[in-house]
Scaffold this motif. Sequence first.
Motif, mmCIF file in Angstrom:
data_model
loop_
_atom_site.group_PDB
_atom_site.id
_atom_site.type_symbol
_atom_site.label_atom_id
_atom_site.label_comp_id
_atom_site.label_asym_id
_atom_site.label_seq_id
_atom_site.Cartn_x
_atom_site.Cartn_y
_atom_site.Cartn_z
ATOM 1 N N GLY A 16 -18.262 -5.171 0.564
ATOM 2 C CA GLY A 16 -18.154 -3.649 0.566
ATOM 3 C C GLY A 16 -16.981 -3.123 -0.304
ATOM 4 N N GLY A 17 -16.022 -4.151 -0.709
ATOM 5 C CA GLY A 17 -15.148 -3.434 -1.710
ATOM 6 C C GLY A 17 -13.657 -3.934 -1.139
ATOM 7 N N ILE A 18 -12.844 -3.485 -1.977
ATOM 8 C CA ILE A 18 -11.318 -3.734 -1.629
ATOM 9 C C ILE A 18 -10.538 -2.665 -2.055
ATOM 10 C CG2 ILE A 18 -9.359 -5.302 -1.670
ATOM 11 C CD1 ILE A 18 -11.191 -7.643 -2.023
ATOM 12 N N THR A 19 -9.498 -2.052 -1.266
ATOM 13 C CA THR A 19 -8.608 -1.269 -1.665
ATOM 14 C C THR A 19 -7.314 -2.097 -1.293
ATOM 15 O OG1 THR A 19 -8.458 -0.405 0.668
ATOM 16 C CG2 THR A 19 -10.053 0.707 -0.970
ATOM 17 N N ASN A 20 -6.312 -1.179 -2.010
ATOM 18 C CA ASN A 20 -4.777 -1.817 -1.579
ATOM 19 C C ASN A 20 -3.921 -0.488 -1.257
ATOM 20 O OD1 ASN A 20 -4.435 -4.964 -2.308
ATOM 21 N ND2 ASN A 20 -5.960 -3.971 -3.483
ATOM 22 N N GLU A 43 4.339 -6.499 -4.468
ATOM 23 C CA GLU A 43 5.453 -6.158 -4.962
ATOM 24 C C GLU A 43 5.543 -4.542 -4.976
ATOM 25 O OE1 GLU A 43 2.488 -6.777 -8.165
ATOM 26 O OE2 GLU A 43 3.463 -7.999 -6.295
ATOM 27 N N LYS A 44 4.511 -3.880 -4.961
ATOM 28 C CA LYS A 44 4.240 -2.537 -5.142
ATOM 29 C C LYS A 44 4.381 -1.735 -3.659
ATOM 30 C CE LYS A 44 1.409 -2.700 -9.248
ATOM 31 N NZ LYS A 44 0.102 -2.319 -9.863
ATOM 32 N N ASN A 45 4.694 -2.566 -2.659
ATOM 33 C CA ASN A 45 4.479 -2.403 -1.140
ATOM 34 C C ASN A 45 3.189 -1.877 -0.844
ATOM 35 O OD1 ASN A 45 6.315 -1.916 0.965
ATOM 36 N ND2 ASN A 45 5.888 0.315 1.086
ATOM 37 N N GLN A 46 2.108 -2.625 -1.573
ATOM 38 C CA GLN A 46 0.746 -2.183 -1.033
ATOM 39 C C GLN A 46 0.230 -3.430 -0.158
ATOM 40 O OE1 GLN A 46 -1.004 -2.094 -4.924
ATOM 41 N NE2 GLN A 46 -1.145 0.194 -4.733
ATOM 42 N N ILE A 47 -0.778 -3.065 0.766
ATOM 43 C CA ILE A 47 -1.244 -4.094 1.627
ATOM 44 C C ILE A 47 -2.815 -4.292 1.409
ATOM 45 C CG2 ILE A 47 0.170 -4.240 3.173
ATOM 46 C CD1 ILE A 47 -1.466 -2.660 5.254
ATOM 47 N N GLU A 48 -3.168 -5.312 1.039
ATOM 48 C CA GLU A 48 -4.618 -5.413 0.901
ATOM 49 C C GLU A 48 -5.790 -5.144 1.984
ATOM 50 O OE1 GLU A 48 -7.597 -8.645 -1.521
ATOM 51 O OE2 GLU A 48 -6.408 -9.551 0.147
ATOM 52 N N LEU A 49 -6.381 -4.233 1.987
ATOM 53 C CA LEU A 49 -7.394 -3.867 2.806
ATOM 54 C C LEU A 49 -8.935 -3.851 2.441
ATOM 55 C CD1 LEU A 49 -5.186 -0.620 3.702
ATOM 56 C CD2 LEU A 49 -5.595 -2.720 5.171
ATOM 57 N N VAL A 50 -9.540 -4.977 3.148
ATOM 58 C CA VAL A 50 -11.057 -4.913 2.711
ATOM 59 C C VAL A 50 -11.702 -3.649 3.074
ATOM 60 C CG1 VAL A 50 -10.825 -7.392 2.470
ATOM 61 C CG2 VAL A 50 -11.668 -6.339 4.864
ATOM 62 N N THR A 51 -12.984 -3.608 2.986
ATOM 63 C CA THR A 51 -13.604 -2.335 3.364
ATOM 64 C C THR A 51 -15.179 -2.914 3.584
ATOM 65 O OG1 THR A 51 -14.303 -1.457 1.336
ATOM 66 C CG2 THR A 51 -12.502 -0.469 2.193
ATOM 67 N N GLU A 52 -15.361 -3.651 4.450
ATOM 68 C CA GLU A 52 -16.358 -4.723 4.292
ATOM 69 C C GLU A 52 -17.254 -4.537 5.752
ATOM 70 O OE1 GLU A 52 -14.481 -8.136 1.697
ATOM 71 O OE2 GLU A 52 -14.296 -8.621 3.792
ATOM 72 N N PRO A 53 -18.344 -3.975 5.373
ATOM 73 C CA PRO A 53 -19.235 -3.291 6.700
ATOM 74 C C PRO A 53 -19.831 -4.640 7.452
ATOM 75 C CG PRO A 53 -19.779 -2.366 4.826
ATOM 76 C CD PRO A 53 -19.070 -3.433 4.372
ATOM 77 N N LEU A 54 -20.001 -4.475 8.674
ATOM 78 C CA LEU A 54 -20.615 -5.220 9.571
ATOM 79 C C LEU A 54 -22.037 -5.114 9.870
ATOM 80 C CD1 LEU A 54 -19.986 -7.557 11.714
ATOM 81 C CD2 LEU A 54 -19.352 -5.962 13.435
ATOM 82 N N ASN A 81 -4.963 5.046 -7.693
ATOM 83 C CA ASN A 81 -4.500 5.765 -6.773
ATOM 84 C C ASN A 81 -5.089 5.234 -5.207
ATOM 85 O OD1 ASN A 81 -3.526 7.810 -8.196
ATOM 86 N ND2 ASN A 81 -4.861 9.527 -7.793
ATOM 87 N N TYR A 82 -6.009 4.635 -5.135
ATOM 88 C CA TYR A 82 -6.739 4.232 -3.862
ATOM 89 C C TYR A 82 -6.386 2.513 -3.884
ATOM 90 C CZ TYR A 82 -8.033 8.981 -2.791
ATOM 91 O OH TYR A 82 -7.937 10.330 -2.720
ATOM 92 N N GLY A 83 -6.120 1.987 -4.905
ATOM 93 C CA GLY A 83 -5.666 0.586 -5.158
ATOM 94 C C GLY A 83 -7.057 -0.293 -5.194
#
Length: 284
Positions: A16-20, A43-54, A81-83
Amino acid sequence: MDSFKFGKWELYWLDGGITNMDGGAMFGVVPKPLWSKKYPVNEKNQIELVTEPLLIRTEDRNILIDAGVGTGKYDEKKKRNYGITREASIERSLSELNLTVDDIDTVVMTHMHFDHIGGLTAPDGENMKSVFPNATIYASETEWNEIRNPNIRSRNTYWKENWVAVQDQVKTFTEELEVLPGLTMIHTGGHSDGHCIVKMEQDGEVILHMADLMPTHAHQNPLWVLAYDDYPMTSVFAKEKWVKDGLNNGYWFSFYHDAQVRMIKWNETGKEVTGELKRTPFED
């Protein structure tokens, strides 16, 4: 594709995609030296957040929990903006299971922020079309009302292009809805006023899909809530209730945003992992 056999159901996690997103925002007032021990940060203080539906496959139903970020909707500014480093490939995931978007009969929306609802619609010329035309889409009445009439804060994530094309497919409820036996939507509020979690029950086992009440395994502490939460104390109290219930009864917790873990089970103290399904990243 990651999967899990749950009683008579089969669970699959779709691409479903990935944001950071900014790590500080994702952990609110929690100091970085604490949360960064539990979840990787760049290094940008971002964390990886998947958006993967179940995807839940029963004997005769194909049900999605949330819909990913979608595809073809984001210009370079929004991606920055939404990584967004990966857009959705839901159709490809479904094809691996010999399914198409037409086979999805139900979509359960925990809430309607862009990273959860984006995959419900897709560009169709100058307009948008429904991606799952045969599905009934369930959301809390509060959430549905707000996405159509966002306030000065929520309009940054409640976008018209994500709901207009599917408005005739939406059905709402107030506090609790049994979508089918063993699958219940429960309104919690907190992250958004209409936010819900999903409780799944099969053969004496329970999975709590916590959505953005607990977006990753690192958010287990009830006080670790998001700066994005519209009603943070509501999040704290709801999370305290459901985490305690889950730990005391040996429930699984499943995650929409966790880039490392699909599901996890802790002992009663919450300090020891007793079960875990790790995430396998999707490949191009």
